[in-house]
Design a protein around this motif. Structure first.
Motif, mmCIF file in Angstrom:
data_model
loop_
_atom_site.group_PDB
_atom_site.id
_atom_site.type_symbol
_atom_site.label_atom_id
_atom_site.label_comp_id
_atom_site.label_asym_id
_atom_site.label_seq_id
_atom_site.Cartn_x
_atom_site.Cartn_y
_atom_site.Cartn_z
ATOM 1 N N LEU A 111 45.770 50.147 36.543
ATOM 2 C CA LEU A 111 46.725 48.590 36.373
ATOM 3 C C LEU A 111 45.189 47.884 36.480
ATOM 4 O O LEU A 111 45.495 46.751 36.495
ATOM 5 N N SER A 112 44.406 47.442 37.567
ATOM 6 C CA SER A 112 43.636 46.633 38.254
ATOM 7 C C SER A 112 42.624 46.184 37.064
ATOM 8 O O SER A 112 42.572 45.439 36.562
ATOM 9 N N GLY A 113 42.276 47.309 36.270
ATOM 10 C CA GLY A 113 41.560 46.981 34.960
ATOM 11 C C GLY A 113 42.119 46.724 33.887
ATOM 12 O O GLY A 113 41.256 45.641 32.811
ATOM 13 N N TYR A 114 43.910 46.285 33.243
ATOM 14 C CA TYR A 114 44.371 46.289 32.160
ATOM 15 C C TYR A 114 44.525 44.915 32.757
ATOM 16 O O TYR A 114 44.689 43.966 31.889
ATOM 17 N N LEU A 115 45.154 44.634 34.021
ATOM 18 C CA LEU A 115 45.399 43.103 34.585
ATOM 19 C C LEU A 115 43.871 41.933 34.234
ATOM 20 O O LEU A 115 44.213 41.019 33.998
ATOM 21 N N ARG A 116 42.921 42.952 35.089
ATOM 22 C CA ARG A 116 41.703 41.898 34.649
ATOM 23 C C ARG A 116 40.982 41.701 33.170
ATOM 24 O O ARG A 116 40.380 40.658 33.059
ATOM 25 N N GLY A 117 41.066 42.714 31.771
ATOM 26 C CA GLY A 117 40.309 42.583 30.929
ATOM 27 C C GLY A 117 41.276 42.210 29.549
ATOM 28 O O GLY A 117 41.117 41.559 29.140
ATOM 29 N N ARG A 118 42.841 42.373 30.376
ATOM 30 C CA ARG A 118 43.243 43.096 27.988
ATOM 31 C C ARG A 118 44.538 41.536 29.123
ATOM 32 O O ARG A 118 44.938 41.871 27.964
ATOM 33 N N ALA A 119 45.359 41.957 30.243
ATOM 34 C CA ALA A 119 46.685 41.785 29.933
ATOM 35 C C ALA A 119 47.198 39.947 29.679
ATOM 36 O O ALA A 119 46.043 39.355 29.699
ATOM 37 N N THR A 120 47.963 40.305 29.138
ATOM 38 C CA THR A 120 48.884 38.372 28.801
ATOM 39 C C THR A 120 49.026 37.835 30.033
ATOM 40 O O THR A 120 49.337 38.700 30.514
ATOM 41 N N GLY A 243 41.043 38.571 36.804
ATOM 42 C CA GLY A 243 41.844 38.920 35.805
ATOM 43 C C GLY A 243 42.902 37.215 35.379
ATOM 44 O O GLY A 243 42.999 37.112 33.969
ATOM 45 N N LEU A 244 43.081 36.865 36.655
ATOM 46 C CA LEU A 244 44.021 36.205 37.181
ATOM 47 C C LEU A 244 43.386 34.251 36.643
ATOM 48 O O LEU A 244 44.114 33.677 35.274
ATOM 49 N N ARG A 245 42.274 34.495 36.861
ATOM 50 C CA ARG A 245 40.477 33.781 36.256
ATOM 51 C C ARG A 245 40.524 33.476 34.709
ATOM 52 O O ARG A 245 40.607 32.711 34.381
ATOM 53 N N ARG A 246 40.658 34.565 34.689
ATOM 54 C CA ARG A 246 40.744 34.668 33.089
ATOM 55 C C ARG A 246 41.824 34.067 31.930
ATOM 56 O O ARG A 246 41.543 33.569 31.528
ATOM 57 N N LEU A 247 43.163 33.975 32.777
ATOM 58 C CA LEU A 247 43.815 33.367 32.252
ATOM 59 C C LEU A 247 44.058 31.428 32.989
ATOM 60 O O LEU A 247 45.274 30.945 32.306
ATOM 61 N N GLY A 248 43.122 31.524 33.468
ATOM 62 C CA GLY A 248 43.031 30.114 33.667
ATOM 63 C C GLY A 248 43.412 29.887 34.759
ATOM 64 O O GLY A 248 44.018 28.185 35.274
ATOM 65 N N GLY A 249 44.168 30.927 36.126
ATOM 66 C CA GLY A 249 44.316 30.477 37.826
ATOM 67 C C GLY A 249 43.695 29.938 38.373
ATOM 68 O O GLY A 249 41.878 29.896 38.595
ATOM 69 N N ASP A 250 43.904 28.545 39.194
ATOM 70 C CA ASP A 250 42.932 27.973 39.970
ATOM 71 C C ASP A 250 42.578 28.502 40.898
ATOM 72 O O ASP A 250 43.381 29.601 41.407
ATOM 73 N N ALA A 251 42.078 28.506 42.373
ATOM 74 C CA ALA A 251 42.002 28.777 42.889
ATOM 75 C C ALA A 251 42.749 29.061 44.354
ATOM 76 O O ALA A 251 43.031 29.974 45.306
#
Length: 321
Positions: A111-120, A243-251
């Protein structure tokens, strides 16, 4: 926390009694299915944590309700034995190495791999909703074990838990850091706000911790459970943060995950050796329970991850309607 909606006859009857709408507890009634079982058990366990809005605290120790809870736990424990087998006799000296082997052999869905690279963004938001049921009371189930230990195991557990609770600094508590992640997604920060939205696999993850933590006879299992969590946390949390940074998540949004990357790398060794190893040496008859607790933690978490990924791969929400 508001009482949730029922998911079957048993959970419905139990909730009605706690809400003052009925007087007869569902003694002797079997759950309709796993949704009914897990919700009813969660409702019982929450009485030992922060309780339910409008429900008398005296229900926590009510003999009739404890009898219902015990019957639910028998169903739950039977399912755990089917999933992982029973505890087995174990050489106490082998516990740290066997914990490492169990973690290394875990082949659950990534699940972590999916969230890192593919999750919306919406899928990651669902993930946060699922995890909020635990993370808003993170560490609490394992803290039940502290007064049941002595010496080195007790000191090791307190060392881990002190970090979980931010070393006494409110804003550093992991429960509080998770609120920052929830806030970034615009989620409700109220404790237990999403119990109605998550299914049986998510509730089972939480019920497992409570089942181990609330029973002194399961003290070995709750330590094994904690060790499994600490030994499998650092890399997944790095993936979650990325994964959250990929989606624009801040610090602020990623602070919870970033904190676990560093903290749990240290906790891994403490949990395996200072906590579980020394506990097994002190209480060798429970060494097998430590490994069983770890196996249960991995198996129940894998079942939850499989459920979430299966829904997403079908283009569906992993939450209840």
């Amino acid at each position: 926390m508001k009482l949730p909606g029922p998911r079957g006859a048993l959970s419905g009857a139990l909730i009605d009694v706690l809400a003052g709408k009925a007087t007869d507890l569902p003694a002797g009634r079997a759950p309709d299915d796993d949704e009914d079982l897990q919700l009813a058990l969660f409702v019982c366990y929450e009485l030992a944590y922060r309780g339910w809005d409008g429900v008398d605290d005296a229900w926590e120790w009510d003999p009739g309700l404890l009898s219902v809870r015990a019957a639910l736990e028998d169903h739950f424990a039977a399912g755990l034995r089917e999933l992982t087998g029973p505890p087995a006799a174990t050489d106490p000296a082998d516990v740290p190495a066997l914990l490492a082997e169990a973690v290394a052999a875990d082949d659950g869905p990534s699940l972590s791999g999916y969230l890192r690279g593919r999750a919306t963004r919406e899928q990651f938001r669902e993930f946060v909703v699922h995890r909020s049921v635990y993370h808003l009371r993170e560490a609490d189930p394992h803290t039940w074990a502290i007064p049941r230990l002595a010496g080195r195991p007790k000191a090791a557990l307190i060392e881990i838990q002190a970090d979980e609770y931010g070393g006494g600094v409110t804003r550093r508590m992991h429960q509080e850091l998770f609120k920052q992640t929830m806030g970034w997604f615009g989620l409700d920060l109220t404790y237990g706000a999403y119990v109605d939205d998550v299914g049986a696999p998510t509730l089972a993850v939480n019920n497992l911790m409570s089942y181990f933590g609330l029973h002194r006879r399961r003290r070995g299992a709750v330590l094994g459970h904690l060790a499994a969590y600490e030994m499998t946390s650092s890399l997944p949390n790095r993936a979650y943060g990325n994964g959250l940074r990929r989606l624009g998540g801040d610090a602020g949004a990623t602070a919870f995950y970033d904190e676990h990357v560093e903290a749990d790398a240290v906790h891994e060794q403490i949990a395996a050796h200072d906590l579980c190893g020394s506990f097994a040496a002190a209480e060798p008859e429970l060494a097998g329970d430590v490994l069983w607790g770890a196996r249960c933690a991995l198996a129940v978490d894998n079942r939850w991850a499989f459920h979430v990924l299966e829904k997403w791969q079908k283009g569906l929400s992993s939450l209840r309607a």
